[in-house]
Motif scaffolding. Structure first.
Motif: not given
Length: 244
Positions: A2-3, A18-19, A22, A24, A27, A29-30, A33, A60, A64
């Motif tokens: 996702k990110w 790739s967020r 925000k 980058n 979080n 999940e990121m 990943e 970056c 978060d």
């Protein structure tokens, strides 16, 4: 994912944060990943990796703050052990946990608009990892960044040795890829051996040593042998350990 975005071309892998909405910020999940992508790179036939950020404002912006994940778990050279070369391409803001990537990378290319900041002393909190900076750039320059928490422009970062090359805005990924491709043409065994030697020289800070010990202990706790040992004890039988 996702990110995180992963691109592979020839012997080179490019991993994108790739967020961008925000800046980058990482979080939980990121973090997972990115760690997964880097482990997959290490296990692949690819020979070098570039880490870059999507969006115009930031490479970056750190963790978060709504989740406060353990950012170190996805940083190559800290939470992820890579034997292959890592080049970081930085543009815009590179803040707090985001700064760990250029600190622990093998090489770093920055665009002219890049700004580096580690604000722990002004926030009243710290995990101590930024102390590793003092083993990688001159002492007084490191203390300037660690103590004062000022935004350090790309040119200053280059002067003190945090950045290898400063390039015009928009050119940082291209130049980082060219650098990584040059590394990919070198002898892999020599690069991995020298990288290990350098890591042994630089791993001095207490937090780095704690993370290394923590990862080793987690590997034991999460192993099949650990499960087998508990199962054998419960079943009152001799364990069949396999070293995995």
């Amino acid at each position: 994912m996702k990110w995180i975005e992963v691109e592979s071309e020839g012997a080179l892998t490019t991993v994108w944060l790739s967020r961008k909405e925000k800046r980058n910020a990482l979080n939980s999940e990121m973090v997972s990943e990115l760690a997964e992508a880097l482990v997959a790179f290490e296990e692949s036939a690819q020979r070098a990796v570039v880490i870059a950020g999507r969006g115009e404002k930031a490479f970056c912006s750190g963790a978060d703050l709504g989740e406060m994940p353990e950012v170190w778990r996805c940083v190559p050279g800290l939470g992820i052990e890579l034997s292959k070369p890592v080049v970081v391409a930085v543009h815009g803001q590179c803040i707090a946990g985001g700064l760990l990537f250029p600190i622990f990378a093998d090489l770093c290319v920055a665009s002219e608009d890049a700004k580096f900041l580690y604000p722990d002393a002004k926030l009243g909190i710290t995990g101590g990892i930024v102390a590793a900076l003092a083993a990688r750039i001159p002492h007084k320059a490191a203390m300037e960044m660690i103590y004062l928490g000022r935004s350090t422009p790309a040119r200053r970062a280059y002067e003190v040795g945090l950045v290898n090359q400063v390039v015009p805005n928009g050119e940082h990924v291209r130049v980082a890829r060219a650098m990584a491709e040059e590394l990919a043409s070198c002898a892999p065994l020599v690069l991995s051996t020298l990288k290990g030697f350098v890591r042994d020289v630089l791993t001095l800070s207490p937090t780095e040593k704690w993370i290394s010990a923590k990862l080793r202990l987690e590997a034991v706790s999460n192993s099949e042998d650990a499960r087998e040992g508990v199962s054998a004890y419960t079943d009152k039988r001799s364990p069949n350990f396999r070293g995995v």
